[in-house]
Write a protein that holds these residues in place. Sequence first.
Motif, PDB file in Angstrom:
ATOM      1  N   ARG A  96       0.819  -1.211   0.000  1.00  0.00           N
ATOM      2  CA  ARG A  96       0.000   0.000   0.000  1.00  0.00           C
ATOM      3  C   ARG A  96       0.851   1.259   0.000  1.00  0.00           C
ATOM      4  N   ARG A 100       0.951   4.079  -3.058  1.00  0.00           N
ATOM      5  CA  ARG A 100       0.708   5.465  -2.649  1.00  0.00           C
ATOM      6  C   ARG A 100       1.801   6.397  -3.148  1.00  0.00           C
ATOM      7  N   TYR A 366      -3.770  14.440  -9.043  1.00  0.00           N
ATOM      8  CA  TYR A 366      -4.415  13.545  -8.078  1.00  0.00           C
ATOM      9  C   TYR A 366      -5.455  12.674  -8.769  1.00  0.00           C
ATOM     10  N   GLU A 370      -2.875   9.730  -8.927  1.00  0.00           N
ATOM     11  CA  GLU A 370      -2.927   9.240  -7.545  1.00  0.00           C
ATOM     12  C   GLU A 370      -4.155   8.397  -7.269  1.00  0.00           C
ATOM     13  N   TYR A 371      -5.326   8.924  -7.583  1.00  0.00           N
ATOM     14  CA  TYR A 371      -6.560   8.209  -7.253  1.00  0.00           C
ATOM     15  C   TYR A 371      -6.687   6.886  -8.001  1.00  0.00           C
ATOM     16  N   SER A 374      -4.487   4.426  -6.365  1.00  0.00           N
ATOM     17  CA  SER A 374      -4.936   3.985  -5.046  1.00  0.00           C
ATOM     18  C   SER A 374      -5.938   2.845  -5.139  1.00  0.00           C
ATOM     19  N   GLY A 377      -5.034  -0.786  -4.320  1.00  0.00           N
ATOM     20  CA  GLY A 377      -5.039  -1.314  -2.969  1.00  0.00           C
ATOM     21  C   GLY A 377      -6.120  -2.345  -2.738  1.00  0.00           C
TER      22      GLY A 377
END
Length: 397
Positions: A96, A100, A366, A370-371, A374, A377
């Motif tokens: 994780r 990230r 983001y 990024e999103y 994520s 995960g």
Amino acid sequence: MSTRAAAPAGNRAGAIDGFRGLAALSTVAFHVWQQYFRYDAGGSHPPVDNPLVGAALSLEVIDLFFVLSAYLLTLSYARAAIDGRPLRPARLFLFRRAIRILPLYVLAVLVVWAGRNPSLPGNWRDLVEHLTFTHVFDQQRIFYTLGPTWSLSLEVLFYAVLVALGPLAVRACRPLRRRGSRVAVCAVGCAVLYAAPLAWIAVAHYGFGVPHTDWVVYFGPQARFGGFAAGMGLAVVTAALGDRGRLGPRAALLPAGLALAGLFALSLDSGPENFTFTFYHPIASVLWVVLIFCTLHVRQPPPWHRLLTARWLTAVGLVSYSLFIWHEPVMLQLHHAGLLPGGQAGFWPALLIVFLAALPVAAASYWLVEYPASLLGRLKDSRGRPREFYPGPAVSR
């Protein structure tokens, strides 16, 4: 009961996002400040004449990032060691952390490095060091490509230290019957990790006279790990107290105010030969711990909680990692394009321009990088095993 339990968790998450947002905005202001700081034979010339305003703008907040990161990541280990709570596997933690940090970081390094090295092989050593997070050990290239990311090298090293020492602390505490003994073991460990960088800095500066511009000596993990150790100590204190000892708004106000005053005084008294300058980061880490504790470990939200949970600030906190990564390349591109006003008088307009340009870039980064990263995960369950996905049941018509 569920409503009362959910409220503190929501307040805590909002306040942490607010801290991240303030730290990210302050980091942008600090680097614009550096861009307009001038040195010549007549001495140093900061872009703002008022020393009080200058102290606020030049406040270094990297220790806040370290403290927050260590606090949030150590909390589960502290609770497992002190109260025997279950501990997630190290492979899940590292997985994780990787999703990230790595996707955006690798993309940014490749984009910025390629733009500055149009012909191959270019500065290949700089690229390799940044991709392996080893540029913090290179006196020449520590601030190349993405200058602020020297701190990410320390962050990655901290992950390795945490997954090594965290389980050891849990095993060491399990045979101890008394809860106080388990708390003491964890607290002493954090104190040792905090004291080691203090000793290193003292010996380097006072024993060997190493100048502050020796970046490897004063920016490496041996000197900067105190911020992470302070955050780990905060996690141990929080786990040890649980719901006990929560501060009231008035009781939290005095230590929080003193911590803010101390941080401001550190920035104001920034002479390179001062004791406070030499030990700036270990001292600042403790002050950030006090401020965070007085914000989170409370019975009711303190007066400044409304600022930290303001929508605009938590939105900045949401994209703070992207803002941290992209603000320097954006600032330098604006400068090279002649879009930033020159001279010290141009500092304030330049600060506004950089904010207006960097924030949309961070928001796009983001949501586009990024999103989506994520979401990876979800590929592993709470035990770190690959999650099995089954198609939904067929629907007859």
